[in-house]
Design an enzyme around this catalytic site. Structure first.
Site, short mmCIF file in Angstrom:
data_model
loop_
_atom_site.label_atom_id
_atom_site.label_comp_id
_atom_site.label_asym_id
_atom_site.label_seq_id
_atom_site.Cartn_x
_atom_site.Cartn_y
_atom_site.Cartn_z
N ASP A 1 0.87 -1.17 0.00
CA ASP A 1 0.00 0.00 0.00
C ASP A 1 0.91 1.22 0.00
O ASP A 1 2.07 1.16 0.39
CB ASP A 1 -0.93 -0.02 1.21
CG ASP A 1 -2.21 0.78 0.96
OD1 ASP A 1 -2.21 1.63 0.04
OD2 ASP A 1 -3.20 0.55 1.67
N TRP A 2 0.37 2.35 -0.43
CA TRP A 2 1.18 3.54 -0.64
C TRP A 2 1.72 4.05 0.70
O TRP A 2 0.99 4.54 1.54
CB TRP A 2 0.36 4.61 -1.35
CG TRP A 2 0.44 4.55 -2.84
CD1 TRP A 2 0.77 5.59 -3.67
CD2 TRP A 2 0.21 3.43 -3.71
NE1 TRP A 2 0.76 5.17 -4.99
CE2 TRP A 2 0.43 3.86 -5.05
CE3 TRP A 2 -0.14 2.10 -3.50
CZ2 TRP A 2 0.29 3.01 -6.14
CZ3 TRP A 2 -0.28 1.25 -4.60
CH2 TRP A 2 -0.06 1.71 -5.88
#
Length: 745
Positions: free
Chosen positions: A266-267
């Site tokens: 995930d970012w």
């Protein structure tokens, strides 16, 4: 003779040149070769620096290929409800394209509420076509985290509280997306069940709950859906962040389940280079300098799996075994997507996609309550309808976090009702309450001016005034996609309706007997007025065709058939995570880490309600129709089975009403005696059947060993114990229609 000799020389030279060219042509470019052979050929030609470049971002949504070898970049797009508008290369600011306005599909809670795998396939195929048209390699969705608490701000992006339902709905979505040569990316793996403190929460959960509740949908995505990528979650498990978690990624996902795709962070979900190298992460994405913090723009070489990794290899602190495995997985994804010449071309914002969005919405809308058959609206006998509520006009495709969209159009509920009843019924509108008047999210501007400075009393007085002589009052409220409601990166503070809505509904119910409450949300809400209004509809976030889908249900063009994918509790303390003071966890002394113990274990949703003998506001699987279904007497193929056998349970369902309709027949299994505690019953089958008036269909369920098994955490395996079981058939977890016993030998 000279001409023939010259001709022969030319042919020889041509053939020699062609052979030399063929010998030099890389195998990885030849699609007739086995994909694993192509992967090894491409890998052998790459430099160390090229490999390192491929395993981390080069832009907000892109990672590099190898231009020298003709290996293309990877381009991601946020899902799972529509294709995100383009942003600038290294900024979150909009790129201001004029051709990236998409179809907004209903939120995944609505999809789950259809209880229809064929509709899920249509959803995946349609959104996959849009992603392919925009030339994306990966669609960042769907989400299958379990609905553990109604406060989770991101529940609207997931598929409900039951692992079996989520498993059966996620597989066709994946297959539909990937049929377009676009990788689905199932998220957020794993245990990301609340947004509050999501970066610092360490989940403590027993192995039974992990394997029985929180992992099955991910396992189905891998082993049945053959998903090509998975996104790690922000939280921690076993004190390791889930984007580089040895147990989740290596031991379970890759070794136990045989996942051959790419694990994407995930970012900003990566925190440690050494763990990222060894613990199963393949591709690092983020937002800033090191994927975590604000910093220098265009500094992707500072990511954990960039220069720090390269430096360790050059200093011989680590080898390249893990790096080559990451590259193999990334190349496999590229060959399946961008370098697949048989990839269809896709399509974007087409009439077919808008019709698909409308159909999904119509089939997912749930009729919760319908006293005195107030619905459907009798148009012939109706002169005036009062529509009340901000959600009747507020855009819902904008906001909510990474699923925010720039839709080509969004039909509001008020617009849909007016369009359907044009020149037939007088439609009047009043705001009733003021919630969020903002009109921009992440650079997408709604162009709505929702500012209203009137007092709460003035707003209610106006609503009462226009409702007193109306034949029907349709209150359209609920939540929105603002921070602290149904929105990423924050949780709700409670399950009560915000913005004074309860008072508005109470006031309307005192002046009109035909109040229809339409709740737009991805979460359960409290309903202190439930006994004062005859009709309640759960309408979800329905996307581009929201108003048209809702209007078709209100007037009866479509018979509602949606069923709740999660339980509506009457009170927050009726939820296990809150009753046992588990949520949101306890902060460690002298640390930023918060330990959240899942004290309720396997008892999530209806499992908890039944264990504690709590009556829900509306049960899991509940949903009414405008017709009536009669359940007959079930039959069973055998009353005794072994672990290698299956048995078949069949029950006749008859539409005894006057309208065509669809019913979701649900099979639950109860283990009458087991070595370890088990829920009173668990969903193990469902079928949606469409029936004409008077029609009977026989619905059959196959029960096998998997239907009877629980996870033995001591042996780390699924066990089906010999003994007595009960098959329970119902129209919801609460409305039981038939029971039949059998024995496992």
């Amino acid at each position: 003779m000279k001409k023939q000799l010259l001709s022969g020389v030319c042919i020889f030279l041509f053939i020699s040149t062609l052979q030399a060219h063929c010998e030099r042509t890389p195998i990885y470019l030849d699609e007739t070769q086995p994909i694993e052979q192509r992967i090894e050929d491409a890998l052998s030609r790459m430099t160390l620096e090229e490999k390192i470049a491929m395993i981390h971002a080069q832009a907000k949504f892109s990672s590099p290929g190898v231009a020298r070898l003709g290996i293309p970049e990877i381009w991601c797009t946020d899902g799972p409800h529509g294709i995100r508008p383009e942003v600038l290369w290294d900024e979150w600011e909009q790129a201001k394209w004029t051709n990236d306005s998409c179809t907004a599909f209903p939120a995944l809670t609505c999809l789950a509420a259809t209880w229809d795998p064929q509709i899920s396939l249509l959803y995946g195929k349609s959104i996959g076509e849009e992603a392919r048209y925009r030339n994306k390699s990966i669609l960042l969705g769907p989400g299958v985290n379990i609905y553990r608490t109604p406060l989770n701000g991101r529940n609207f992006e997931y598929m409900g509280e039951d692992p079996y339902l989520a498993s059966k709905m996620v597989v066709p979505y994946i297959q539909g997306v990937q049929s377009n040569g676009v990788a689905a990316c199932v998220k957020h793996y794993a245990l990301n069940n609340n947004e509050k403190n999501r970066h610092t929460t360490n989940v403590i959960v027993d192995d039974r709950a992990l394997h029985e509740i929180y992992l099955p949908a991910f396992k189905a995505a891998v082993q049945e859906g053959n998903v090509w990528s998975i996104m790690g979650s922000y939280n921690l498990y076993k004190n390791q962040h889930c984007c580089h978690n040895q147990y989740l990624l290596n031991d379970i996902l890759k070794k136990e389940w045989g996942f051959d795709g790419v694990v994407i962070s995930d970012w900003g979900g990566v925190h440690d280079t050494d763990q990222a190298i060894t613990n199963g992460l393949d591709l690092e994405f983020g937002s800033w300098t090191n994927g975590l913090t604000n910093g220098t723009s265009n500094a992707y070489n500072n990511y954990y799996m960039a220069d720090p990794y390269l430096k360790r290899i050059k200093l011989e602190q680590v080898g390249t075994k893990e790096l080559d495995d990451k590259i193999r997985r990334i190349l496999r994804l590229i060959f399946r997507t961008t370098m697949n010449r048989n990839r269809p071309y896709g399509s974007f914002a087409t009439p077919e996609h808008f019709m698909a969005a409308r159909s999904i919405g119509e089939q997912g809308i749930v009729l919760l309550q319908n006293k005195n058959n107030v619905l459907p609206i009798n148009i012939a006998k109706t002169k005036k309808i009062a529509v009340i509520g901000e959600n009747a006009i507020k855009m819902m495709t904008v906001g909510g976090g990474s699923s925010s969209l720039k839709a080509l159009h969004e039909i509001s509920p008020l617009e849909g009702i007016k369009s359907r009843l044009k020149n037939k019924v007088e439609i009047v509108y009043a705001r009733g309450y003021v919630g969020d008047s903002s009109n921009e999210y992440n650079g997408v501007i709604t162009r709505q001016n929702l500012k209203d400075n009137r007092s709460a009393k003035e707003l209610i007085d106006e609503a009462i005034k226009i409702s007193q002589d109306a034949d029907y009052v349709i209150f359209i409220g609920g939540l929105n996609k603002s921070a602290g409601q149904d929105c990423e990166d924050a949780d709700r503070k409670g399950i009560e309706l915000p913005y004074n809505q309860d008072k508005v509904i109470e006031a309307l119910s005192t002046v009109n007997k035909n109040v229809i409450v339409v709740n737009i949300s991805g979460n359960a809400i409290a309903m202190p007025w439930v006994k004062k209004v005859p009709a309640i509809i759960q309408a979800w976030f329905l996307g581009s065709e929201a108003g048209n889908a809702l209007a078709s249900i209100l007037v009866g063009d479509v018979n509602p058939s949606g069923k709740l994918p999660f339980t509506f509790p009457a009170k927050l303390e009726h939820v296990g995570a809150h009753k046992l003071n588990s949520y949101p966890g306890v902060k460690r002394e002298n640390s930023s880490i918060i330990d959240e113990r899942y004290n309720e274990s396997i008892y999530v949703g209806y499992r908890w309600m039944e264990k504690e003998h709590i009556k829900p506001l509306f049960a899991f699987g509940h949903g009414l129709s405008y017709t009536t279904f009669k359940y007959g007497k079930p039959s069973i193929s055998t009353t005794q089975m072994t672990t290698s056998d299956t048995l078949t349970i069949t029950i006749p369902i008859t539409n005894i009403g006057k309208r065509e309709g669809a019913e979701v027949v649900q099979l639950y299994i109860a283990d009458k005696k087991s070595s370890l505690p088990r829920p009173i019953k668990e969903l193990k089958g469902f079928q949606k059947v469409q029936l004409a008036p008077g029609e009977t269909q026989y619905v059959s369920f196959i029960v096998d060993q998997n239907s009877l098994s629980y996870f033995n955490d001591t042996l780390h395996k699924w066990i089906a114990e010999a003994g007595e079981f009960e098959a329970i058939i119902g129209s919801s977890s609460e409305e039981i229609k038939a029971r039949i016993n059998f024995e496992l030998k």
